[in-house]
Write a protein that holds these residues in place. Structure first.
Motif, PDB file in Angstrom:
ATOM      1  N   LEU A 104       0.830  -1.201   0.000  1.00 49.81           N
ATOM      2  CA  LEU A 104       0.000   0.000   0.000  1.00 49.81           C
ATOM      3  C   LEU A 104       0.869   1.258   0.000  1.00 49.81           C
ATOM      4  CD1 LEU A 104      -2.697   1.466   0.157  1.00 49.81           C
ATOM      5  CD2 LEU A 104      -2.684   1.111   2.643  1.00 49.81           C
ATOM      6  N   SER A 105       1.889   1.301   0.844  1.00 52.23           N
ATOM      7  CA  SER A 105       2.761   2.473   0.904  1.00 52.23           C
ATOM      8  C   SER A 105       3.528   2.655  -0.405  1.00 52.23           C
ATOM      9  CB  SER A 105       3.737   2.337   2.073  1.00 52.23           C
ATOM     10  OG  SER A 105       3.058   2.346   3.303  1.00 52.23           O
ATOM     11  N   SER A 106       3.957   1.547  -1.005  1.00 53.19           N
ATOM     12  CA  SER A 106       4.688   1.627  -2.271  1.00 53.19           C
ATOM     13  C   SER A 106       3.807   2.207  -3.373  1.00 53.19           C
ATOM     14  CB  SER A 106       5.184   0.236  -2.679  1.00 53.19           C
ATOM     15  OG  SER A 106       6.055  -0.296  -1.707  1.00 53.19           O
ATOM     16  N   PHE A 107       2.576   1.734  -3.454  1.00 55.60           N
ATOM     17  CA  PHE A 107       1.662   2.251  -4.474  1.00 55.60           C
ATOM     18  C   PHE A 107       1.238   3.684  -4.163  1.00 55.60           C
ATOM     19  CE2 PHE A 107       0.550  -2.438  -5.029  1.00 55.60           C
ATOM     20  CZ  PHE A 107       1.365  -2.574  -6.143  1.00 55.60           C
ATOM     21  N   ARG A 108       1.209   4.034  -2.880  1.00 55.40           N
ATOM     22  CA  ARG A 108       0.927   5.433  -2.512  1.00 55.40           C
ATOM     23  C   ARG A 108       2.054   6.338  -3.017  1.00 55.40           C
ATOM     24  NH1 ARG A 108      -3.043   8.591  -0.740  1.00 55.40           N
ATOM     25  NH2 ARG A 108      -2.007   9.332   1.147  1.00 55.40           N
ATOM     26  N   ALA A 109       3.280   5.846  -2.974  1.00 55.91           N
ATOM     27  CA  ALA A 109       4.399   6.633  -3.493  1.00 55.91           C
ATOM     28  C   ALA A 109       4.242   6.862  -4.990  1.00 55.91           C
ATOM     29  CB  ALA A 109       5.717   5.922  -3.201  1.00 55.91           C
ATOM     30  N   VAL A 110       3.849   5.826  -5.724  1.00 56.03           N
ATOM     31  CA  VAL A 110       3.622   5.975  -7.168  1.00 56.03           C
ATOM     32  C   VAL A 110       2.456   6.934  -7.411  1.00 56.03           C
ATOM     33  CG1 VAL A 110       3.028   4.770  -9.292  1.00 56.03           C
ATOM     34  CG2 VAL A 110       4.517   3.669  -7.614  1.00 56.03           C
ATOM     35  N   GLN A 111       1.426   6.822  -6.605  1.00 54.90           N
ATOM     36  CA  GLN A 111       0.278   7.728  -6.718  1.00 54.90           C
ATOM     37  C   GLN A 111       0.720   9.181  -6.519  1.00 54.90           C
ATOM     38  OE1 GLN A 111      -2.682   7.548  -3.581  1.00 54.90           O
ATOM     39  NE2 GLN A 111      -4.355   7.507  -5.036  1.00 54.90           N
ATOM     40  N   GLY A 112       1.658   9.399  -5.594  1.00 54.23           N
ATOM     41  CA  GLY A 112       2.171  10.743  -5.345  1.00 54.23           C
ATOM     42  C   GLY A 112       2.915  11.313  -6.532  1.00 54.23           C
ATOM     43  N   ILE A 113       3.593  10.456  -7.310  1.00 45.95           N
ATOM     44  CA  ILE A 113       4.276  10.928  -8.516  1.00 45.95           C
ATOM     45  C   ILE A 113       3.245  11.454  -9.512  1.00 45.95           C
ATOM     46  CG2 ILE A 113       5.672  10.232 -10.499  1.00 45.95           C
ATOM     47  CD1 ILE A 113       6.994   8.141  -8.679  1.00 45.95           C
ATOM     48  N   GLY A 114       2.174  10.684  -9.726  1.00 42.03           N
ATOM     49  CA  GLY A 114       1.110  11.151 -10.620  1.00 42.03           C
ATOM     50  C   GLY A 114       0.483  12.439 -10.125  1.00 42.03           C
ATOM     51  N   ALA A 115       0.283  12.526  -8.802  1.00 44.99           N
ATOM     52  CA  ALA A 115      -0.295  13.737  -8.222  1.00 44.99           C
ATOM     53  C   ALA A 115       0.614  14.937  -8.422  1.00 44.99           C
ATOM     54  CB  ALA A 115      -0.559  13.513  -6.729  1.00 44.99           C
ATOM     55  N   ALA A 116       1.928  14.747  -8.257  1.00 42.87           N
ATOM     56  CA  ALA A 116       2.882  15.842  -8.445  1.00 42.87           C
ATOM     57  C   ALA A 116       2.821  16.373  -9.870  1.00 42.87           C
ATOM     58  CB  ALA A 116       4.299  15.361  -8.123  1.00 42.87           C
ATOM     59  N   ILE A 117       2.721  15.460 -10.841  1.00 44.12           N
ATOM     60  CA  ILE A 117       2.647  15.874 -12.241  1.00 44.12           C
ATOM     61  C   ILE A 117       1.394  16.707 -12.481  1.00 44.12           C
ATOM     62  CG2 ILE A 117       2.376  15.034 -14.610  1.00 44.12           C
ATOM     63  CD1 ILE A 117       4.080  12.586 -13.765  1.00 44.12           C
ATOM     64  N   MET A 118       0.257  16.234 -12.010  1.00 46.19           N
ATOM     65  CA  MET A 118      -1.001  16.968 -12.220  1.00 46.19           C
ATOM     66  C   MET A 118      -0.973  18.330 -11.523  1.00 46.19           C
ATOM     67  SD  MET A 118      -4.135  14.244 -12.130  1.00 46.19           S
ATOM     68  CE  MET A 118      -3.847  13.630 -10.480  1.00 46.19           C
ATOM     69  N   PHE A 119      -0.459  18.345 -10.284  1.00 47.08           N
ATOM     70  CA  PHE A 119      -0.463  19.578  -9.508  1.00 47.08           C
ATOM     71  C   PHE A 119       0.467  20.625 -10.107  1.00 47.08           C
ATOM     72  CE2 PHE A 119      -0.039  21.612  -5.094  1.00 47.08           C
ATOM     73  CZ  PHE A 119      -1.286  22.208  -5.190  1.00 47.08           C
ATOM     74  N   ALA A 120       1.586  20.166 -10.693  1.00 49.28           N
ATOM     75  CA  ALA A 120       2.543  21.095 -11.286  1.00 49.28           C
ATOM     76  C   ALA A 120       2.089  21.605 -12.647  1.00 49.28           C
ATOM     77  CB  ALA A 120       3.906  20.416 -11.413  1.00 49.28           C
ATOM     78  N   VAL A 121       1.494  20.719 -13.450  1.00 45.29           N
ATOM     79  CA  VAL A 121       1.177  21.060 -14.836  1.00 45.29           C
ATOM     80  C   VAL A 121      -0.189  21.748 -14.959  1.00 45.29           C
ATOM     81  CG1 VAL A 121       0.914  20.121 -17.170  1.00 45.29           C
ATOM     82  CG2 VAL A 121       2.586  19.119 -15.607  1.00 45.29           C
ATOM     83  N   GLY A 122      -1.116  21.453 -14.065  1.00 42.29           N
ATOM     84  CA  GLY A 122      -2.457  22.035 -14.141  1.00 42.29           C
ATOM     85  C   GLY A 122      -2.473  23.553 -14.257  1.00 42.29           C
ATOM     86  N   PRO A 123      -1.781  24.278 -13.368  1.00 45.06           N
ATOM     87  CA  PRO A 123      -1.781  25.743 -13.479  1.00 45.06           C
ATOM     88  C   PRO A 123      -1.201  26.240 -14.807  1.00 45.06           C
ATOM     89  CG  PRO A 123      -1.043  25.076 -11.306  1.00 45.06           C
ATOM     90  CD  PRO A 123      -1.129  23.820 -12.130  1.00 45.06           C
ATOM     91  N   ALA A 124      -0.191  25.546 -15.349  1.00 46.69           N
ATOM     92  CA  ALA A 124       0.382  25.961 -16.628  1.00 46.69           C
ATOM     93  C   ALA A 124      -0.630  25.795 -17.763  1.00 46.69           C
ATOM     94  CB  ALA A 124       1.645  25.151 -16.926  1.00 46.69           C
ATOM     95  N   LEU A 125      -1.427  24.725 -17.704  1.00 46.32           N
ATOM     96  CA  LEU A 125      -2.489  24.541 -18.699  1.00 46.32           C
ATOM     97  C   LEU A 125      -3.507  25.671 -18.614  1.00 46.32           C
ATOM     98  CD1 LEU A 125      -3.129  20.691 -18.444  1.00 46.32           C
ATOM     99  CD2 LEU A 125      -2.245  21.906 -20.441  1.00 46.32           C
ATOM    100  N   LEU A 126      -3.862  26.052 -17.404  1.00 43.33           N
ATOM    101  CA  LEU A 126      -4.808  27.154 -17.225  1.00 43.33           C
ATOM    102  C   LEU A 126      -4.199  28.469 -17.703  1.00 43.33           C
ATOM    103  CD1 LEU A 126      -6.323  26.395 -13.689  1.00 43.33           C
ATOM    104  CD2 LEU A 126      -7.239  25.782 -15.934  1.00 43.33           C
ATOM    105  N   GLY A 127      -2.919  28.680 -17.381  1.00 45.13           N
ATOM    106  CA  GLY A 127      -2.259  29.908 -17.800  1.00 45.13           C
ATOM    107  C   GLY A 127      -2.200  30.051 -19.310  1.00 45.13           C
TER     108      GLY A 127
END
Length: 538
Positions: A104-127
């Motif tokens: 569970l913790s290992s897959f949570r780490a992978v989930q965090g990578i996907g979350a980081a990508i979305m959180f970083a790129v989302g504002p640039a898409l809006l901009g």
């Protein structure tokens, strides 16, 4: 006027997908807290296992946040955002299917990578899609998605866990993610920044090792022993790689994962520290209040979610009020007041006693909710207000990284103190002496993980005495852990009052008129707005 500045009919689809993705990734930061007791029971996990369920996600979110943005600028923002959404969705499915705490913790780490990508790129898409005053609307919706996820996390987590299973807090992401990716493929436009210098892979690796070793050592410290060779070696590795990271960042210049030039500004240093230290105190309180409700008061997951309504309601109201005060009240006052008030709210958790009902938490929840709600809008505004608009995205990403580092280290550090205090209180009690040190230490580990009743059930005729000692030990650990959280919040308040200075703000921050973007996605003022800003009072 360039083609990119012509409003696209697809821009509202972009806003919807970005807001939805942001809501989901932030929800998975808060929703897990309610499900932890069920995860503990289902997977037979220890207290450190439960910490990793939180921290694995926060760690990778912090580590990959800045790097994801620079990669997307070069490769294509839509493409990278879709990849991030795919990683997040697939990892959510894997989390729901996990058979043990390590998986569970290992897959949570992978989930965090996907979350980081979305959180970083989302504002640039809006901009890229929104300009002028429409851009304010878009980013208001983006911010609302963050606030709504944090506020509704306990309710959603409680509802899914009680009605179905803790696994559904992850499974629910799968159909939503698949639909969102399908819509994104058809309705979101691609954009690039040709000036992007690429990803700082050396910085990413050294930062990852430094942060990972720090958190791992802090979580394992209570079990391994703080002076053990393993723990001291991990702290040494963390320190060495942090120094290497700083040296690497100085050498790579503009390509750096974290541009050290920002830290020449005292206020940028201040808001980074405030975000890190403040969140190190704030987020553990939610973790432990949930544990208190479900383990000391035997409230089920849905009931725990409902009982967080005083906090979430206060957050909503305070967030709206604080947003209107930005530009009217100095940032040092807004953020110093918010973190100072948070310290008071966390100290109020000491009003709880062995015979308390859940209402003993209400004063703390209201005060802490006001503090958290007031903190976030001011923090976000100041993070981009200390630099020129073209670098606002990078500055915001660095500040978000510090915030996630604070969450990860806070959960580890406050959790370590909680374990230590529970173990000391239980082993030094009359019951602990009667059990013997080794047996009492084992029981204390179970108490920390939320197994108070299970520990008492094994005591046979001594059930009542062990139950009372276990509850007392848990409460002692809870009080001391929340006192440490309050000290961290108070420290953040002192830093805010000492380091945050209005004179360090960039000229563009003197106006609340929303910035625009140039043809390459960089935030810049409109020509007419620039005139207004030039005329704005200092």
């Amino acid at each position: 006027m360039h083609a990119e500045r012509v409003p696209s009919p697809l821009r509202w689809w972009t806003l919807g997908i970005v807001a939805l993705g942001t809501f989901m990734l932030m929800l998975d930061l808060s929703v897990v807290s309610i499900a932890l007791p069920q995860i503990h029971t289902s997977l037979h996990s220890s207290f450190s296992d439960l910490q990793w369920v939180f921290d694995a996600y926060a760690l990778t979110l912090a580590i990959f946040l800045v790097a994801a943005g620079s990669t997307a600028d070069r490769v294509g923002r839509k493409k990278v955002f879709q990849v991030g959404f795919g990683i997040f969705t697939a990892a959510s499915l894997a989390c729901g299917l996990a058979g043990d705490a390590v998986a569970l913790s290992s897959f949570r780490a992978v989930q965090g990578i996907g979350a980081a990508i979305m959180f970083a790129v989302g504002p640039a898409l809006l901009g890229h899609e929104f300009h002028g005053k429409e851009r304010a609307t878009a980013f208001t919706a983006f911010g609302a998605a963050v606030g709504l996820a944090v506020a509704t996390g306990p309710l959603i987590g409680g509802g899914l866990t009680s009605a179905l299973s803790w696994r559904w807090i992850f499974f629910i992401n799968v159909p939503v993610g698949v639909i969102a990716m399908a819509i994104g493929a058809l309705r979101v436009r691609e954009s690039f920044n040709p000036r992007s210098l690429g990803t700082d892979w050396t910085g990413l690796v050294t930062f990852s090792v430094a942060l990972g070793a720090l958190v791992f050592a802090t979580i394992r410290g209570p079990e391994e022993g703080w002076t053990s060779a393993t723990i001291l070696s991990l702290y040494a590795v963390s320190a060495v790689f942090l120094v290497v990271f700083a040296l690497v960042e100085r050498r790579v210049g503009e390509k750096a994962m974290i541009d050290l030039a920002f830290f020449r500004n005292p206020t940028f240093v201040g808001i980074s520290l405030v975000a890190m230290i403040g969140n190190a105190g704030a987020l553990p309180s939610v973790f432990f209040e949930t544990s208190y409700l479900e383990n000391m008061l035997h409230v089920d997951a849905w009931g725990a979610g409902l009982r967080f309504l005083p906090l979430t309601s206060a957050m909503f109201v305070a967030g709206a009020v604080a947003g209107g005060l930005i530009g009217k009240v100095p940032f040092r006052v807004l953020l110093g007041f918010a973190t100072g008030l948070l310290a008071v709210g966390l100290v109020l958790l000491r009003l709880t006693h062995l015979d308390s009902t859940w209402t003993a938490l209400i004063p703390s929840m209201i005060v802490s909710g006001i503090a958290m709600g007031a903190f976030n809008p001011a923090r976000a505004a100041l993070a981009i207000g200390v630099t020129e608009p073209s670098k606002a995205g990078v500055a915001s990403g660095i500040n978000e990284t510090f915030q996630q580092v604070g969450i990860a280290v806070g959960i580890a550090g406050v959790g370590a103190l909680f374990q230590n205090r529970v173990a000391h209180a239980f082993t030094s009690s009359d019951v602990g002496h009667q059990m013997g040190h080794d047996a009492a230490s084992g029981a204390a580990s179970g108490i920390s993980a939320g197994g108070i009743d299970a520990v008492a059930a094994k005591a046979g005729p001594a059930h009542d005495q062990v139950l009372h000692a276990a509850r007392s030990a848990f409460l002692t650990g809870f009080h001391d852990a929340m006192l440490l959280s309050a000290i961290l919040a108070g420290t953040a308040a002192v830093v805010a009052f000492l380091l945050l200075r209005t004179k360090d703000l960039h000229a563009s921050a003197l106006s609340t008129i929303p910035p625009d973007v140039d043809d390459e996605g960089n935030i810049v003022p409109d020509t007419e707005d620039a005139v207004d800003r030039a005329a704005a009072p200092a």
